[in-house]
Design a protein around this motif. Structure first.
Motif, mmCIF file in Angstrom:
data_model
loop_
_atom_site.group_PDB
_atom_site.id
_atom_site.type_symbol
_atom_site.label_atom_id
_atom_site.label_comp_id
_atom_site.label_asym_id
_atom_site.label_seq_id
_atom_site.Cartn_x
_atom_site.Cartn_y
_atom_site.Cartn_z
ATOM 1 N N TRP A 111 0.829 -1.219 0.000
ATOM 2 C CA TRP A 111 0.000 0.000 0.000
ATOM 3 C C TRP A 111 0.856 1.258 0.000
ATOM 4 O O TRP A 111 0.575 2.221 -0.708
ATOM 5 C CB TRP A 111 -0.960 0.001 1.198
ATOM 6 N N THR A 112 1.902 1.276 0.819
ATOM 7 C CA THR A 112 2.755 2.481 0.854
ATOM 8 C C THR A 112 3.400 2.692 -0.509
ATOM 9 O O THR A 112 3.540 3.823 -0.963
ATOM 10 C CB THR A 112 3.863 2.405 1.931
ATOM 11 N N HIS A 164 7.999 7.118 -0.980
ATOM 12 C CA HIS A 164 7.253 7.490 0.205
ATOM 13 C C HIS A 164 8.165 7.946 1.333
ATOM 14 O O HIS A 164 9.299 7.496 1.468
ATOM 15 C CB HIS A 164 6.375 6.327 0.665
ATOM 16 N N ASP A 165 7.618 8.831 2.122
ATOM 17 C CA ASP A 165 8.264 9.369 3.309
ATOM 18 C C ASP A 165 8.468 8.248 4.331
ATOM 19 O O ASP A 165 7.545 7.496 4.638
ATOM 20 C CB ASP A 165 7.297 10.426 3.856
ATOM 21 N N ALA A 166 9.693 8.133 4.860
ATOM 22 C CA ALA A 166 10.007 7.028 5.773
ATOM 23 C C ALA A 166 9.206 7.110 7.076
ATOM 24 O O ALA A 166 8.849 6.087 7.652
ATOM 25 C CB ALA A 166 11.499 7.019 6.081
ATOM 26 N N ALA A 205 -1.150 10.755 4.099
ATOM 27 C CA ALA A 205 -0.018 11.687 4.197
ATOM 28 C C ALA A 205 0.962 11.437 3.054
ATOM 29 O O ALA A 205 1.459 12.384 2.428
ATOM 30 C CB ALA A 205 0.677 11.545 5.553
ATOM 31 N N ILE A 206 1.212 10.157 2.748
ATOM 32 C CA ILE A 206 2.139 9.829 1.650
ATOM 33 C C ILE A 206 1.587 10.336 0.320
ATOM 34 O O ILE A 206 2.301 10.964 -0.472
ATOM 35 C CB ILE A 206 2.397 8.306 1.589
ATOM 36 N N ALA A 216 2.525 17.216 4.215
ATOM 37 C CA ALA A 216 1.535 16.617 5.114
ATOM 38 C C ALA A 216 2.237 15.745 6.128
ATOM 39 O O ALA A 216 3.338 15.246 5.893
ATOM 40 C CB ALA A 216 0.540 15.782 4.305
ATOM 41 N N ARG A 217 1.597 15.584 7.254
ATOM 42 C CA ARG A 217 2.148 14.739 8.322
ATOM 43 C C ARG A 217 0.982 14.055 9.014
ATOM 44 O O ARG A 217 -0.048 14.679 9.265
ATOM 45 C CB ARG A 217 2.939 15.625 9.307
#
Lengths: 417, 417
Positions: free
Chosen positions: A53-54, A61-63, B82-83, B92-93
């Motif tokens: 999904w990520t 994607h942001d870690a 967020a991703i 975004a967070r």
């Protein structure tokens, strides 16, 4: 009474039936009067779904957000196991990374554990409670969930055991211990009763996939007696095997190993590829140039062999890289032909690295000589050699893997009687 | 520039494609220069799976552990959104309940929000960041995750809007606003442009399932202008409808409603059952005895009608209970026959409660008289009546539901032109 950490991986908690089986193992230790902390992974396949999904959300994607998503898997298992234990009348409470808290560094996605305060868990032990801890996760200084990277639950378990000064850390897995070599290759392979941390570390890094390497390092540093055993064995099976220990393999300090073998195990890794540069200029800076380029491309070079040049002008150089990085490495070397200045580059993924491991080697000469002689007698050509204090690794043609491993297994007296 | 809270439910975030659609709605508001907090539910079906696992683990599961398991659903969605937002270049967070923290009471599984510190989110707004908040969850004083009960994400959104003193709380749902009645029953039902909090509260409690009742209460107490609108509408659709507001229904203080209708909507509920006790002794303590017994059995009694007795010795008593509690209630009453002392108990689940709602009623007489006359003309018998300052509810035979609702909808001038 002992203080025990028990760790169960994804296949051991894949569904509610298996979670109940895990709970029976925990209940056995609890009923025996022990203080128990359990570390669990996500249900098998669940983490893969979350990771997928990520990736679908974004390739880059942001870690931090990745960690928020994937840590949910262990959270779910910890809650479910706590419920099942309570149902079996074992007082239990789940603990997420941020609740203990398991403090990590800021390397989201591949974080390292910095500190685990033990007060809260020890206090719950005193109240007669089992702690069910979500593995693989901690909390970073930014107050965000941080995950430890794949296989991180082993590391969580050992780190918790170190923090709690536990008597033992039991890693329940789908094999029943650590073997002298892979039993699928050598049917006469024996399960080891005890292995020294250093030996296990070499085995883990050389392809024996029982434990994550980092967890073995941590166990060694903190002297955590770690036990590898089967989660599929009946929870009601006798708990005393040879040497008064439960059935499985104890990974411990070498002082605990009375009869030290010269060679404890034979490991092998097929994840290797070999690259040879012919007629490289034999002058300072060439090696730095080759390996600097590879390092820039994030390739980990393992075995390196450089022959002494006959005429003092040219030399041949051979080294290994992970098989997955083979093609990329060849491209790197080819694109740097001018800078490195070589005549020809050749490579092959048809190689295997076979390693003989044993702390007894420190005090025994002739182990290598024996090895080379035995392999020569079988007509196996050694392409490269590298050694450490407790290990000899060789690179051979992959076709000879089984023959070499069986030959060495017999040579060093490891065959089951 | 405005400060906006946007809430998206489970069907709006059911898969990555829908999450991307949600992100486009968020990006629109962000690009317009607004400060945005988004509250998300779990992906549709996910919470059900988690709840099923906790039930499989134990029928009598611990509420704390239940909360640990089910809160994972919103955690996953918040990270994924967020991703996706970051991928669309919207900073975004994600924020979990314990990170803000959304402080609740100790009623695990059905917790109430006590306090939401706003500093951290406002600070992030100042940095140009969108906050993606996991709905349905908070943290209890015991440092454990607490969930708010089903539909709790609406409540999370309104509570966050109140804490942030947001200009608006947009509840995105699968309908495009609040209607004068259910359009499936009355095709001429109109979407309301504005509804007063008190009216919405009555509608929500009387079966209009657009918003969780608790969220409307909270919006009313804190004066949060709440907007009900469709998440399936194109994110690029014009944002200005009649009255300068986005398309949808604004739930607001009645001061904001200039042209007050006498009747705003017709609600109905089929989840009712009627119980009648005949020839009950007309003496003090009987009602206490009947309703005390039902209360002990956790049955919520709604409409109660007691006739004046003719001879001063006996009376008839009718009341309604939720349909799901009907059989249990009958058993309770029958088992207390001696104590209550009645001649006969009868009951029926073939009833419906129809309600006429409007804040204009406060200043208009004759609404009820008009209602009874219109229904009588259609031959509909009224079995019980209950009223409040802004509502008249009647109990009728379920067979007349559609006829009654359509008749009243026309009577009070609610039909679309």
């Amino acid at each position: 009474m002992a203080r025990i950490v028990m760790k169960f991986g994804g296949t051991s908690v894949a569904d509610l039936d298996r979670i109940r089986n895990v709970a029976r193992h925990v209940k056995r230790e609890f009923d025996a009067g022990n203080e128990v902390a359990v570390v669990v992974s996500a249900m098998a396949g669940f983490t893969n779904q979350l990771v997928a999904w990520t990736r679908e959300a974004s390739a880059l994607h942001d870690a931090r957000e990745y960690d928020t998503v994937v840590a949910a898997g262990e959270q779910i298992t910890s809650g479910l196991l706590a419920i099942v234990l309570q149902e079996m009348e074992v007082p239990a409470r789940s603990w997420l990374g941020w609740q203990i808290p398991i403090r990590t560094d800021t390397a989201h996605g591949a974080a390292r554990i910095k500190e685990i305060p033990s007060e809260i868990l020890i206090d719950r032990f005193a109240q007669g409670q089992v702690a069910v801890i979500a593995g693989f996760q901690g909390i970073a200084p930014d107050n965000r969930i941080a995950t430890l990277g794949r296989g991180g639950s082993d590391t969580s378990a050992v780190a918790v055991a170190a923090a709690l000064k536990a008597d033992r850390c039991d890693i329940y897995t789908d094999v029943d211990g650590v073997y002298t070599t892979d039993p699928r290759i050598v049917p006469k392979a024996r399960r080891l009763e005890r292995v020294a941390f250093e030996e296990m570390l070499e085995m883990a890094s050389l392809g024996a996939k029982v434990l994550q390497v980092r967890s073995v390092e941590l166990a060694m540093v903190h002297g955590v007696r770690t036990f590898v055993r089967s989660s599929f064995e009946s929870p009601d099976a006798p708990q005393t095997g040879p040497g008064g220990l439960p059935p499985g393999t104890l990974i411990c300090d070498e002082d605990e190993i009375v009869e030290k073998q010269i060679v404890t195990g034979i490991a092998f890794s097929r994840d290797e590829a070999k690259i040879t540069l012919r007629r490289v200029a034999d002058k300072p800076g060439v090696a730095a140039s080759v390996f600097g380029r590879l390092s820039d491309a994030h390739v980990n070079v393992d075995v390196i062999v450089q022959n002494v040049s006959a005429d003092g002008r040219y030399t041949d150089m051979t080294f290994t890289v992970p098989r997955t990085d083979f093609e990329r490495s060849m491209e790197v070397i080819e694109s740097a032909r001018e800078e490195i200045s070589y005549e020809e580059v050749t490579g092959s993924a048809d190689v295997v690295k076979v390693s003989v491991i044993g702390i007894g080697m420190r005090s025994h000469a002739g182990v290598a000589a024996q090895m080379f002689k035995a392999l020569a007698e079988k007509g196996i050509n050694i392409q490269a050699i590298t050694t450490s204090e407790i290990k000899i690794s060789i690179l051979i043609d992959a076709a000879y893997t089984e023959l070499a491993v069986r030959t060495l297994h017999s040579l060093y007296g490891l065959d089951r009687q």
